[in-house]
Write an enzyme that holds these catalytic residues in place. Sequence first.
Site, PDB file in Angstrom:
ATOM      1  N   ASN A   1       0.874  -1.179   0.000  1.00 43.71           N
ATOM      2  CA  ASN A   1       0.000   0.000   0.000  1.00 43.71           C
ATOM      3  C   ASN A   1       0.907   1.224   0.000  1.00 43.71           C
ATOM      4  O   ASN A   1       1.495   1.554   1.023  1.00 43.71           O
ATOM      5  CB  ASN A   1      -0.888  -0.044   1.251  1.00 43.71           C
ATOM      6  N   TRP A   2       1.023   1.847  -1.168  1.00 42.43           N
ATOM      7  CA  TRP A   2       1.952   2.978  -1.293  1.00 42.43           C
ATOM      8  C   TRP A   2       1.392   4.248  -0.642  1.00 42.43           C
ATOM      9  O   TRP A   2       2.107   5.223  -0.491  1.00 42.43           O
ATOM     10  CB  TRP A   2       2.269   3.256  -2.760  1.00 42.43           C
ATOM     11  N   LYS A   3       0.104   4.245  -0.318  1.00 40.48           N
ATOM     12  CA  LYS A   3      -0.558   5.420   0.276  1.00 40.48           C
ATOM     13  C   LYS A   3      -0.311   6.655  -0.610  1.00 40.48           C
ATOM     14  O   LYS A   3      -0.214   6.515  -1.827  1.00 40.48           O
ATOM     15  CB  LYS A   3      -0.093   5.618   1.715  1.00 40.48           C
TER      16      LYS A   3
ATOM     17  N   HIS B   1      -9.601   0.961   4.568  1.00 41.20           N
ATOM     18  CA  HIS B   1      -8.343   1.152   5.309  1.00 41.20           C
ATOM     19  C   HIS B   1      -8.602   2.084   6.488  1.00 41.20           C
ATOM     20  O   HIS B   1      -9.399   3.020   6.390  1.00 41.20           O
ATOM     21  CB  HIS B   1      -7.275   1.728   4.382  1.00 41.20           C
TER      22      HIS B   1
ATOM     23  N   GLU C   1      -7.028   4.468   7.609  1.00 35.25           N
ATOM     24  CA  GLU C   1      -6.820   5.896   7.317  1.00 35.25           C
ATOM     25  C   GLU C   1      -8.031   6.485   6.590  1.00 35.25           C
ATOM     26  O   GLU C   1      -8.347   7.663   6.754  1.00 35.25           O
ATOM     27  CB  GLU C   1      -5.514   6.070   6.517  1.00 35.25           C
TER      28      GLU C   1
ATOM     29  N   GLU D   1      -5.495  -5.192  10.337  1.00 37.35           N
ATOM     30  CA  GLU D   1      -4.452  -4.204  10.618  1.00 37.35           C
ATOM     31  C   GLU D   1      -4.787  -3.464  11.912  1.00 37.35           C
ATOM     32  O   GLU D   1      -5.608  -2.539  11.896  1.00 37.35           O
ATOM     33  CB  GLU D   1      -4.367  -3.183   9.482  1.00 37.35           C
TER      34      GLU D   1
ATOM     35  N   GLY E   1       2.226   2.109  10.697  1.00 34.65           N
ATOM     36  CA  GLY E   1       3.159   3.217  10.562  1.00 34.65           C
ATOM     37  C   GLY E   1       3.850   3.610  11.850  1.00 34.65           C
ATOM     38  O   GLY E   1       4.476   4.669  11.927  1.00 34.65           O
TER      39      GLY E   1
ATOM     40  N   SER F   1       3.215  -2.342  10.273  1.00 35.24           N
ATOM     41  CA  SER F   1       4.673  -2.371  10.486  1.00 35.24           C
ATOM     42  C   SER F   1       5.306  -3.709  10.121  1.00 35.24           C
ATOM     43  O   SER F   1       6.242  -4.161  10.778  1.00 35.24           O
ATOM     44  CB  SER F   1       5.008  -1.970  11.926  1.00 35.24           C
TER      45      SER F   1
ATOM     46  N   GLY G   1       2.820  -1.225   4.266  1.00 31.46           N
ATOM     47  CA  GLY G   1       2.853   0.189   3.909  1.00 31.46           C
ATOM     48  C   GLY G   1       4.285   0.641   3.666  1.00 31.46           C
ATOM     49  O   GLY G   1       4.847   0.453   2.586  1.00 31.46           O
ATOM     50  N   GLY G   2       4.913   1.205   4.695  1.00 33.18           N
ATOM     51  CA  GLY G   2       6.238   1.804   4.561  1.00 33.18           C
ATOM     52  C   GLY G   2       7.254   0.924   3.853  1.00 33.18           C
ATOM     53  O   GLY G   2       7.982   1.392   2.963  1.00 33.18           O
TER      54      GLY G   2
HETATM   55  P1  PGA Z   1       2.714   0.142   7.614  1.00 28.74           P
HETATM   56  O1  PGA Z   1       1.278   0.354   6.929  1.00 28.74           O
HETATM   57  O2  PGA Z   1       3.283  -1.136   7.042  1.00 28.74           O
HETATM   58  O3  PGA Z   1       3.526   1.342   7.208  1.00 28.74           O
HETATM   59  O4  PGA Z   1       2.508   0.036   9.073  1.00 28.74           O
HETATM   60  C1  PGA Z   1       0.419  -0.726   6.726  1.00 28.74           C
HETATM   61  C2  PGA Z   1      -0.882  -0.247   6.126  1.00 28.74           C
HETATM   62  O5  PGA Z   1      -1.375   0.817   6.515  1.00 28.74           O
HETATM   63  O6  PGA Z   1      -1.462  -0.919   5.255  1.00 28.74           O
END
Ligand code: PGA
Length: 251
Positions: free
Chosen positions: A11-13, A99, A101, A169, A175, A213, A234-235
């Site tokens: 997930n590049w966000k 998600h 977010e 998640e 994050g 994470s 994500g990251g």
């Molecule tokens: P993260 O994000 O790996 O940076 O914690 C995961 C996500 O939000 O899908």
Amino acid sequence: MSQRRPLIAGNWKMNCLRTDGLALARGLSDRAKAKGDLACDILVCPPATLISDVAGVTAKSAVKVGGQDCHVAVSGAHTGDIAAPMLADIGATHVLVGHSERRADHGESSTVIRQKTMATHDAGLIAVVCVGETEQERDLGATLAVVNGQIAVSVPDEATAENTVIAYEPVWAIGTGRTASVDEVAEVHAAIRAGLTARFDDGDKFRILYGGSVKPSNAAELLSVPDVDGALVGGASLKVDDFWKIIESCA
Ligand code: PGA
């Protein structure tokens, strides 16, 4: 690892301009082609601006491309939104829905997320439905009730293991560098599996991803937990080397 084929999803966000995004896509697609037989499916979800170009770059590889959100409607007066058929039209095969977010930043309820999941299915795409508790909910001992409640509403009755993936998640692990422990992940994934098998004929076939994470140093351990059928990253999905190491953790 289970009989379910793992899915490693990035997930590049809201990251990557064209140059970086296309280099990342090219790096992954080159490695996937060079590797040949992979032990997992690979998905990247770039920002909407890059989906079409990333789909072009990855077309001849095993790397699939998804959107990060879609609108509930197929078209209409919804300024700034993107419909699921539009994502399909430019090469997406999956959509992340719900998600945390989106739930937090845009006030998306599980009811809206169910409608988005149905819109995703109607467009012939696979929905990756995200669920997870906040730190406060975990401290209150409400994790399983929250997660199962989100799934009960966000996942429509017509869902199948073919068109729906669940991503667990924990919000406090996204994050933050904090990861749920193996025992915490095992408990929640087992509860999700029990709920799916009770509700759906093919409930044992749904893939349940863990996210929060995930990085090269913890991926193998997390992926070895029963009922963890992949990861939503994500990251660590923004660097070819890191994401590839997570992919290679699916042995
Ligand atoms: P993260 O994000 O790996 O940076 O914690 C995961 C996500 O939000 O899908």
